[in-house]
Write a protein that holds these residues in place. Structure first.
Motif, PDB file in Angstrom:
ATOM      1  N   ASN A   1      -2.904  -6.676 -17.419  1.00 32.43           N
ATOM      2  CA  ASN A   1      -3.037  -7.710 -16.394  1.00 32.43           C
ATOM      3  C   ASN A   1      -2.901  -7.177 -14.980  1.00 32.43           C
ATOM      4  OD1 ASN A   1      -3.603  -9.771 -18.174  1.00 32.43           O
ATOM      5  ND2 ASN A   1      -1.491 -10.519 -18.298  1.00 32.43           N
ATOM      6  N   ALA A   2      -2.555  -5.900 -14.837  1.00 33.81           N
ATOM      7  CA  ALA A   2      -2.576  -5.293 -13.503  1.00 33.81           C
ATOM      8  C   ALA A   2      -3.975  -5.285 -12.907  1.00 33.81           C
ATOM      9  CB  ALA A   2      -2.021  -3.869 -13.561  1.00 33.81           C
ATOM     10  N   VAL A   3      -5.005  -5.423 -13.755  1.00 29.99           N
ATOM     11  CA  VAL A   3      -6.371  -5.478 -13.194  1.00 29.99           C
ATOM     12  C   VAL A   3      -6.524  -6.654 -12.248  1.00 29.99           C
ATOM     13  CG1 VAL A   3      -7.438  -4.360 -15.196  1.00 29.99           C
ATOM     14  CG2 VAL A   3      -7.328  -6.853 -15.113  1.00 29.99           C
ATOM     15  N   TRP A   4      -5.730  -7.704 -12.433  1.00 30.94           N
ATOM     16  CA  TRP A   4      -5.869  -8.908 -11.628  1.00 30.94           C
ATOM     17  C   TRP A   4      -4.985  -8.898 -10.390  1.00 30.94           C
ATOM     18  CZ3 TRP A   4      -9.921 -10.217 -14.062  1.00 30.94           C
ATOM     19  CH2 TRP A   4      -9.987 -10.266 -15.458  1.00 30.94           C
ATOM     20  N   HIS A   5      -4.224  -7.824 -10.139  1.00 27.75           N
ATOM     21  CA  HIS A   5      -3.284  -7.818  -9.019  1.00 27.75           C
ATOM     22  C   HIS A   5      -3.991  -7.858  -7.672  1.00 27.75           C
ATOM     23  CE1 HIS A   5       0.322  -6.009 -11.468  1.00 27.75           C
ATOM     24  NE2 HIS A   5      -0.020  -7.211 -11.847  1.00 27.75           N
ATOM     25  N   SER A   6      -5.076  -7.108  -7.539  1.00 29.39           N
ATOM     26  CA  SER A   6      -5.776  -7.038  -6.256  1.00 29.39           C
ATOM     27  C   SER A   6      -7.159  -6.450  -6.468  1.00 29.39           C
ATOM     28  CB  SER A   6      -5.003  -6.164  -5.259  1.00 29.39           C
ATOM     29  OG  SER A   6      -5.082  -4.796  -5.630  1.00 29.39           O
ATOM     30  N   ARG A   7      -7.944  -6.446  -5.418  1.00 27.91           N
ATOM     31  CA  ARG A   7      -9.269  -5.836  -5.498  1.00 27.91           C
ATOM     32  C   ARG A   7      -9.166  -4.344  -5.802  1.00 27.91           C
ATOM     33  NH1 ARG A   7      -8.499  -9.625  -2.028  1.00 27.91           N
ATOM     34  NH2 ARG A   7     -10.039 -11.242  -1.533  1.00 27.91           N
ATOM     35  N   GLU A   8      -8.082  -3.716  -5.313  1.00 27.03           N
ATOM     36  CA  GLU A   8      -7.926  -2.276  -5.495  1.00 27.03           C
ATOM     37  C   GLU A   8      -7.605  -1.905  -6.943  1.00 27.03           C
ATOM     38  OE1 GLU A   8      -6.572  -4.003  -2.927  1.00 27.03           O
ATOM     39  OE2 GLU A   8      -8.163  -3.267  -1.585  1.00 27.03           O
ATOM     40  N   THR A   9      -7.067  -2.836  -7.726  1.00 25.79           N
ATOM     41  CA  THR A   9      -6.732  -2.500  -9.115  1.00 25.79           C
ATOM     42  C   THR A   9      -7.844  -2.855 -10.096  1.00 25.79           C
ATOM     43  OG1 THR A   9      -5.582  -4.629  -9.392  1.00 25.79           O
ATOM     44  CG2 THR A   9      -4.249  -2.715  -8.740  1.00 25.79           C
ATOM     45  N   LEU A  10      -8.942  -3.404  -9.615  1.00 24.68           N
ATOM     46  CA  LEU A  10     -10.090  -3.600 -10.498  1.00 24.68           C
ATOM     47  C   LEU A  10     -10.641  -2.245 -10.931  1.00 24.68           C
ATOM     48  CD1 LEU A  10     -12.027  -6.446  -8.628  1.00 24.68           C
ATOM     49  CD2 LEU A  10     -10.849  -6.652 -10.834  1.00 24.68           C
TER      50      LEU A  10
ATOM     51  N   ALA B   1      -8.681   6.790 -17.405  1.00 29.53           N
ATOM     52  CA  ALA B   1      -8.694   7.092 -15.967  1.00 29.53           C
ATOM     53  C   ALA B   1      -8.112   5.922 -15.174  1.00 29.53           C
ATOM     54  CB  ALA B   1     -10.120   7.401 -15.514  1.00 29.53           C
ATOM     55  N   TRP B   2      -8.442   4.701 -15.597  1.00 27.01           N
ATOM     56  CA  TRP B   2      -7.861   3.528 -14.920  1.00 27.01           C
ATOM     57  C   TRP B   2      -6.351   3.470 -15.163  1.00 27.01           C
ATOM     58  CZ3 TRP B   2      -5.043  -0.700 -16.491  1.00 27.01           C
ATOM     59  CH2 TRP B   2      -4.881  -1.725 -15.544  1.00 27.01           C
ATOM     60  N   VAL B   3      -5.919   3.715 -16.385  1.00 28.36           N
ATOM     61  CA  VAL B   3      -4.492   3.685 -16.698  1.00 28.36           C
ATOM     62  C   VAL B   3      -3.747   4.718 -15.837  1.00 28.36           C
ATOM     63  CG1 VAL B   3      -2.745   4.097 -18.482  1.00 28.36           C
ATOM     64  CG2 VAL B   3      -4.820   2.803 -19.040  1.00 28.36           C
ATOM     65  N   ARG B   4      -4.291   5.917 -15.699  1.00 26.28           N
ATOM     66  CA  ARG B   4      -3.641   6.943 -14.893  1.00 26.28           C
ATOM     67  C   ARG B   4      -3.571   6.526 -13.428  1.00 26.28           C
ATOM     68  NH1 ARG B   4      -6.782  10.463 -18.165  1.00 26.28           N
ATOM     69  NH2 ARG B   4      -8.363  10.605 -16.526  1.00 26.28           N
ATOM     70  N   ARG B   5      -4.654   5.944 -12.914  1.00 31.86           N
ATOM     71  CA  ARG B   5      -4.678   5.564 -11.489  1.00 31.86           C
ATOM     72  C   ARG B   5      -3.715   4.430 -11.206  1.00 31.86           C
ATOM     73  NH1 ARG B   5      -7.517   1.794  -8.360  1.00 31.86           N
ATOM     74  NH2 ARG B   5      -8.908   1.180 -10.074  1.00 31.86           N
ATOM     75  N   VAL B   6      -3.671   3.432 -12.065  1.00 31.07           N
ATOM     76  CA  VAL B   6      -2.897   2.219 -11.780  1.00 31.07           C
ATOM     77  C   VAL B   6      -1.450   2.340 -12.266  1.00 31.07           C
ATOM     78  CG1 VAL B   6      -2.724  -0.256 -12.234  1.00 31.07           C
ATOM     79  CG2 VAL B   6      -4.951   0.786 -11.759  1.00 31.07           C
ATOM     80  N   HIS B   7      -1.265   2.986 -13.419  1.00 27.57           N
ATOM     81  CA  HIS B   7       0.065   3.051 -14.011  1.00 27.57           C
ATOM     82  C   HIS B   7       0.709   4.440 -13.908  1.00 27.57           C
ATOM     83  CE1 HIS B   7       0.127  -1.014 -15.654  1.00 27.57           C
ATOM     84  NE2 HIS B   7      -1.153  -0.843 -15.970  1.00 27.57           N
ATOM     85  N   GLY B   8      -0.007   5.379 -13.295  1.00 32.20           N
ATOM     86  CA  GLY B   8       0.588   6.687 -13.078  1.00 32.20           C
ATOM     87  C   GLY B   8       0.683   7.518 -14.329  1.00 32.20           C
TER      88      GLY B   8
END
Length: 358
Positions: free
Chosen positions: A331-340, A351-358
């Motif tokens: 659900n972090a995808v919905w936090h902001s435009r930057e997390t899409l 790659a998305w998991v690494r960028r958003v969740h470190g």
């Protein structure tokens, strides 16, 4: 099966190649094929059940996703094919007429001038016999959103798949309820989507000659990919210039996320809600790939085959992310435009998991 529809004048978008959505709706209503023959009692049962299931479905979606807590459960509208045409035309009229700044002279290809309403109507007529349901964030009397369930298409698809009627109706409602929740539970999403479409329109600075000059190469590329067994692509994507392509990539990534998330949820709710979910999914996926030659050509030109691929790719993205970080992490995808996710991240969820969740 007449489940109800409305009729009122629709706005016309600004610009030399504006679409008269009244013409589009009238054209589509005259061209659309009639729905299946359904006895009156069965038709009434279908309509009433779809209305009831829509609210229940959203409750299940909220429980699974953790989204929308405290929001009101809104009703769905059950319509026939002409009713869907009217609803789709109304939403598109808002999207192209009232949602963006007026387009300057020459910003839309003159190729579309004069016949844009008829052309749009032909496309709507083709889709009207295939769409099972739709959440339109720009539809409705106030332009604030509208969930439509197309009763004759639900009946037709359920018969073709030979699956239990109530299970299939709930399954369809789960998908559309997920789409509604995406927009109602994520306050910034509607404006973001509108802004991205606006940017795409702003970059439509090609003349008709420019579009026509790229058409042969685009068609050859479609044939090359088909022969090579590559993934399907919409013709419109191959016709984009460099400026448009970046915006289109973001819109495709967003659309893939929304469709794939809804596909994942409708299956993940599970057999306690839809006992025959595995059978429905298997048969429905096979049916998506079917169709005769003419139908496949139309689907390719309209980008329907590319859209089908979006469902699978977006669902796989959702599944892998949920497996890695759970639904709360997804659900972090919905936090902001930057997390899409970007289009590349849709294809590579880690790659998305690494960028958003470190």
């Amino acid at each position: 099966m007449n489940a109800g529809s409305t009729a009122r004048a629709l706005p016309v978008a600004d610009g030399p190649a504006s679409v008269d959505w009244n013409v589009a709706a009238l054209t589509a209503s005259r061209l659309v094929r009639p729905g299946p023959a359904v006895p009156l009692a069965e038709a009434e049962t279908t309509v009433n059940q779809l209305r009831a299931l829509a609210g229940r479905a959203e409750g299940h979606v909220r429980e699974l996703t953790g989204m929308g807590d405290g929001l009101p459960l809104l009703p769905a509208e059950v319509v026939d094919r002409p009713g869907w045409v009217r609803g789709a035309a109304e939403g598109l009229a808002v999207l192209t007429g009232g949602g963006f700044p007026p387009l300057g002279p020459g910003r839309l290809p003159a190729l579309l001038s004069g016949t844009a309403g008829v052309q749009a109507g032909v496309v709507l007529a083709y889709l009207a016999s295939r769409v099972l349901g739709q959440y339109d964030p720009f539809g409705g009397p106030d332009g604030g959103g509208r969930l439509l369930l197309v009763a004759p298409n639900v009946v037709s698809a359920q018969r073709a798949l030979d699956v239990p009627p109530e299970d299939f109706r709930m399954w369809v409602c789960l998908h559309e309820a997920t789409h509604r929740l995406q927009f109602t539970a994520v306050p910034w999403l509607r404006a973001h989507f509108a802004a991205e479409v606006g940017r795409l329109l702003e970059h439509l600075d090609d003349t008709a000659a420019g579009v026509v000059s790229r058409l042969p190469d685009a068609l050859r590329e479609m044939l090359r990919r088909d022969r090579a067994g590559g993934p399907p692509v919409a013709l419109v994507e191959l016709l984009q210039g460099p400026d448009q392509r970046a915006v289109l990539d973001r819109l495709i990534a967003l659309s893939t996320l929304l469709e794939g998330h809804a596909d994942h949820v409708m299956d993940a709710v599970g057999p306690t809600v839809v006992p025959t979910v595995a059978t429905i999914r298997a048969r429905f996926t096979a049916r998506r790939r079917g169709g005769g030659l003419a139908d496949r050509v139309l689907r390719a030109l309209l980008g329907v085959d590319a859209k089908v691929r979006q469902y699978a790719q977006g669902a796989e993205f959702t599944r892998q992310v949920v497996d890695a970080v759970g639904m709360t992490g997804f659900n972090a995808v919905w936090h902001s435009r930057e997390t899409l996710p970007t289009r590349a991240e849709i294809a590579e969820p880690r790659a998305w998991v690494r960028r958003v969740h470190g």
